[in-house]
Design a protein around this motif. Structure first.
Motif, PDB file in Angstrom:
ATOM      1  N   ASP A  90       0.847  -1.193   0.000  1.00 22.21           N
ATOM      2  CA  ASP A  90       0.000   0.000   0.000  1.00 22.21           C
ATOM      3  C   ASP A  90       0.888   1.249   0.000  1.00 22.21           C
ATOM      4  O   ASP A  90       1.889   1.310   0.713  1.00 22.21           O
ATOM      5  CB  ASP A  90      -0.894  -0.004   1.252  1.00 22.21           C
ATOM      6  CG  ASP A  90      -1.909   1.096   1.217  1.00 22.21           C
ATOM      7  OD1 ASP A  90      -2.867   0.984   0.443  1.00 22.21           O
ATOM      8  OD2 ASP A  90      -1.740   2.090   1.946  1.00 22.21           O
ATOM      9  N   GLY A  91       0.495   2.226  -0.835  1.00 20.89           N
ATOM     10  CA  GLY A  91       1.284   3.461  -0.911  1.00 20.89           C
ATOM     11  C   GLY A  91       2.526   3.297  -1.759  1.00 20.89           C
ATOM     12  O   GLY A  91       3.475   4.079  -1.629  1.00 20.89           O
ATOM     13  N   SER A 104       3.258   4.115  -4.595  1.00 19.01           N
ATOM     14  CA  SER A 104       3.662   5.275  -5.397  1.00 19.01           C
ATOM     15  C   SER A 104       4.576   6.211  -4.596  1.00 19.01           C
ATOM     16  O   SER A 104       5.107   7.178  -5.135  1.00 19.01           O
ATOM     17  CB  SER A 104       2.433   6.042  -5.885  1.00 19.01           C
ATOM     18  OG  SER A 104       1.747   6.590  -4.786  1.00 19.01           O
ATOM     19  N   GLY A 107      -7.908  12.895   0.900  1.00 15.02           N
ATOM     20  CA  GLY A 107      -8.791  13.299  -0.199  1.00 15.02           C
ATOM     21  C   GLY A 107      -8.505  14.735  -0.616  1.00 15.02           C
ATOM     22  O   GLY A 107      -7.879  15.500   0.110  1.00 15.02           O
ATOM     23  N   TYR A 112       0.139  13.942   7.610  1.00 18.43           N
ATOM     24  CA  TYR A 112      -0.411  13.206   6.466  1.00 18.43           C
ATOM     25  C   TYR A 112       0.680  13.007   5.426  1.00 18.43           C
ATOM     26  O   TYR A 112       1.184  13.966   4.863  1.00 18.43           O
ATOM     27  CB  TYR A 112      -1.585  13.997   5.848  1.00 18.43           C
ATOM     28  CG  TYR A 112      -2.396  13.179   4.884  1.00 18.43           C
ATOM     29  CD1 TYR A 112      -3.350  12.264   5.319  1.00 18.43           C
ATOM     30  CD2 TYR A 112      -2.205  13.297   3.500  1.00 18.43           C
ATOM     31  CE1 TYR A 112      -4.090  11.499   4.431  1.00 18.43           C
ATOM     32  CE2 TYR A 112      -2.939  12.534   2.610  1.00 18.43           C
ATOM     33  CZ  TYR A 112      -3.883  11.645   3.081  1.00 18.43           C
ATOM     34  OH  TYR A 112      -4.611  10.886   2.198  1.00 18.43           O
ATOM     35  N   GLY A 150       0.255  10.529   2.872  1.00 18.52           N
ATOM     36  CA  GLY A 150      -0.319   9.944   1.661  1.00 18.52           C
ATOM     37  C   GLY A 150      -0.151   8.434   1.625  1.00 18.52           C
ATOM     38  O   GLY A 150      -0.527   7.786   0.659  1.00 18.52           O
ATOM     39  N   MET A 161      -1.397   5.208   3.769  1.00 19.98           N
ATOM     40  CA  MET A 161      -2.329   4.898   4.853  1.00 19.98           C
ATOM     41  C   MET A 161      -1.635   4.184   6.011  1.00 19.98           C
ATOM     42  O   MET A 161      -1.931   4.446   7.185  1.00 19.98           O
ATOM     43  CB  MET A 161      -3.439   4.012   4.277  1.00 19.98           C
ATOM     44  CG  MET A 161      -4.543   3.753   5.233  1.00 19.98           C
ATOM     45  SD  MET A 161      -5.768   2.689   4.481  1.00 19.98           S
ATOM     46  CE  MET A 161      -7.078   2.837   5.683  1.00 19.98           C
ATOM     47  N   TYR A 204     -10.851   9.620   5.405  1.00 21.81           N
ATOM     48  CA  TYR A 204     -10.905   9.616   3.942  1.00 21.81           C
ATOM     49  C   TYR A 204     -12.386   9.578   3.584  1.00 21.81           C
ATOM     50  O   TYR A 204     -13.008   8.530   3.502  1.00 21.81           O
ATOM     51  CB  TYR A 204     -10.126   8.460   3.304  1.00 21.81           C
ATOM     52  CG  TYR A 204      -9.676   8.886   1.917  1.00 21.81           C
ATOM     53  CD1 TYR A 204     -10.613   9.081   0.915  1.00 21.81           C
ATOM     54  CD2 TYR A 204      -8.354   9.187   1.652  1.00 21.81           C
ATOM     55  CE1 TYR A 204     -10.233   9.558  -0.328  1.00 21.81           C
ATOM     56  CE2 TYR A 204      -7.969   9.658   0.404  1.00 21.81           C
ATOM     57  CZ  TYR A 204      -8.922   9.843  -0.581  1.00 21.81           C
ATOM     58  OH  TYR A 204      -8.546  10.327  -1.808  1.00 21.81           O
ATOM     59  N   LYS A 209     -12.192   6.394  -1.488  1.00 20.96           N
ATOM     60  CA  LYS A 209     -11.120   5.816  -2.303  1.00 20.96           C
ATOM     61  C   LYS A 209     -10.642   4.480  -1.741  1.00 20.96           C
ATOM     62  O   LYS A 209     -10.240   3.590  -2.469  1.00 20.96           O
ATOM     63  CB  LYS A 209      -9.935   6.787  -2.342  1.00 20.96           C
ATOM     64  CG  LYS A 209      -8.717   6.221  -3.027  1.00 20.96           C
ATOM     65  CD  LYS A 209      -7.504   7.149  -2.961  1.00 20.96           C
ATOM     66  CE  LYS A 209      -6.327   6.536  -3.702  1.00 20.96           C
ATOM     67  NZ  LYS A 209      -5.087   7.295  -3.550  1.00 20.96           N
ATOM     68  N   GLU A 217      -7.978  -2.334   2.902  1.00 22.68           N
ATOM     69  CA  GLU A 217      -7.511  -1.217   3.732  1.00 22.68           C
ATOM     70  C   GLU A 217      -8.469  -0.917   4.893  1.00 22.68           C
ATOM     71  O   GLU A 217      -8.051  -0.767   6.041  1.00 22.68           O
ATOM     72  CB  GLU A 217      -7.356   0.047   2.853  1.00 22.68           C
ATOM     73  CG  GLU A 217      -6.229  -0.085   1.834  1.00 22.68           C
ATOM     74  CD  GLU A 217      -6.313   0.925   0.698  1.00 22.68           C
ATOM     75  OE1 GLU A 217      -7.415   1.120   0.153  1.00 22.68           O
ATOM     76  OE2 GLU A 217      -5.278   1.500   0.330  1.00 22.68           O
TER      77      GLU A 217
HETATM   78  P1  AFP Z   1      -1.160   4.452  -3.660  1.00 19.63           P
HETATM   79  O1  AFP Z   1      -1.021   2.974  -3.284  1.00 19.63           O
HETATM   80  O2  AFP Z   1      -1.654   4.669  -5.050  1.00 19.63           O
HETATM   81  O3  AFP Z   1       0.072   5.238  -3.333  1.00 19.63           O
HETATM   82  O4  AFP Z   1      -2.375   5.041  -2.739  1.00 19.63           O
HETATM   83  C1  AFP Z   1      -2.223   5.048  -1.359  1.00 19.63           C
HETATM   84  C2  AFP Z   1      -3.586   5.108  -0.734  1.00 19.63           C
HETATM   85  O5  AFP Z   1      -4.411   4.076  -1.201  1.00 19.63           O
HETATM   86  C3  AFP Z   1      -3.509   5.079   0.799  1.00 19.63           C
HETATM   87  O6  AFP Z   1      -2.370   4.436   1.265  1.00 19.63           O
HETATM   88  C4  AFP Z   1      -3.528   6.543   1.191  1.00 19.63           C
HETATM   89  O7  AFP Z   1      -4.052   6.782   2.466  1.00 19.63           O
HETATM   90  C5  AFP Z   1      -4.390   7.148   0.125  1.00 19.63           C
HETATM   91  O8  AFP Z   1      -4.205   6.348  -1.040  1.00 19.63           O
HETATM   92  C6  AFP Z   1      -3.987   8.570  -0.162  1.00 19.63           C
HETATM   93  O9  AFP Z   1      -4.854   9.130  -1.087  1.00 19.63           O
HETATM   94  P2  AFP Z   1      -4.826  10.705  -1.404  1.00 19.63           P
HETATM   95  O10 AFP Z   1      -3.491  10.971  -2.045  1.00 19.63           O
HETATM   96  O11 AFP Z   1      -5.973  10.889  -2.345  1.00 19.63           O
HETATM   97  O12 AFP Z   1      -4.996  11.485  -0.126  1.00 19.63           O
END
Ligand code: AFP
Length: 282
Positions: free
Chosen positions: A86-87, A89, A163, A188, A190, A192, A209, A219, A225
């Protein structure tokens, strides 16, 4: 459950190595949410499936990176839904990321969840496992050592609002601002996993969120999650809601369903419920 706990520990050690050494570029594939998968997402998914395939008590797995669940052993007792990284990116900017696991009996329904776990890959590798209690473990060498039980205070100091703000409902913005007006501090990243880990370890607060104009159903994914963290927060003495209902009372029609979600200490979640109830009546 000990065999699952050990398998998760093995995946964590292998994923840590993959994060440190593997290509973090994009693949040619998309996941079920339409996001282009990183090579690393695919690698971590493969590591977990490999490790879980050798555990007889695991019946079925569902991965955030795959469209459908996979039956591993039809006589097994447990169903595990996981988000391999997760996260992901955030790996290219070297922020913390995590793996999330929700463990169920018989089916992927929140009411059948029996344990939940996440691993944070940051400056150190830590694992939080919630069963009857929520327990923190730290990777030291090749082993995870128990550190302490995690208990949330009634009220915290951190505010992690997710968000895009321009797409928030006005009452949601008022709610978030009201916490800042009381002295809550913004935290924060980004990701989770590290964002919620921080709230759990620093005594409490709120992660939100919400439903937004561009994502009315939120999302974050229920199985991968939302349910795992709701279980962890509730086991640690906190609470979790979608604004109206307890997150652990929600159903899940499709494995990739999402939901608005709020996790925190009891005080903050009570405030969320009051604000959302008042605005539903308008
Ligand atoms: P990625 O896996 O695409 O990086 O997204 C991470 C996630 O699913 C979660 O870990 C974060 O809390 C959330 O997205 C962040 O989303 P925003 O950038 O829209 O706040």
């Amino acid at each position: 459950m000990t065999d699952i706990f050990s398998a998760i520990q093995r995946t964590a050690i292998r994923i840590k190595d993959a994060i440190d050494t593997k290509d973090i570029g994009y693949s040619q594939q998309e996941n079920s949410s339409g996001e282009t998968q990183l090579q690393l997402d695919i690698k971590c998914d493969m590591i977990i499936q490999e490790e879980f395939s050798g555990v007889a008590s695991i019946n079925t797995v569902a991965s955030e990176e795959k469209e459908k669940e996979i039956v591993l052993n039809s006589s097994g007792k447990y169903f595990i839904a996981y988000d391999p990284l997760d996260g992901s990116s955030l790996v290219d900017v070297n922020l913390s990321v995590g793996s999330i696991f929700g463990i169920y009996e018989k089916s992927f329904e929140a009411k059948n969840m029996v344990a939940s776990c996440y691993v944070v890959f940051g400056p150190r590798v830590e694992m939080v496992f919630a069963h009857n209690k929520t327990k923190l473990h730290l990777l030291q060498g090749e082993n995870f050592e128990f550190v302490k039980e995690i208990r949330l205070g009634e009220k915290g100091k951190l505010n992690a609002p997710g968000g895009t703000q321009q797409n928030w409902e006005p009452y949601h913005k008022e709610l978030v601002d009201s916490f800042f007006a009381e002295g809550y501090r913004l935290r924060y990243s980004g990701g989770m996993v590290p964002d919620l880990h921080q709230i759990l370890l620093k005594g409490g607060g709120l992660f939100s969120y919400p439903s937004t104009s561009d994502r009315p159903k939120g999302k974050l994914r229920r199985l991968f999650e939302v349910f795992p963290f709701a279980f962890i927060f509730k086991t640690a003495g906190g609470d979790a809601t979608d604004g109206e209902r307890d997150l652990m009372e929600l159903g899940c029609a499709h494995i990739h369903d999402t939901s608005p979600c709020f996790f925190g200490s009891k005080h903050e979640i009570q405030r969320v419920k009051e604000v959302y109830a008042n605005n539903k009546q308008r």
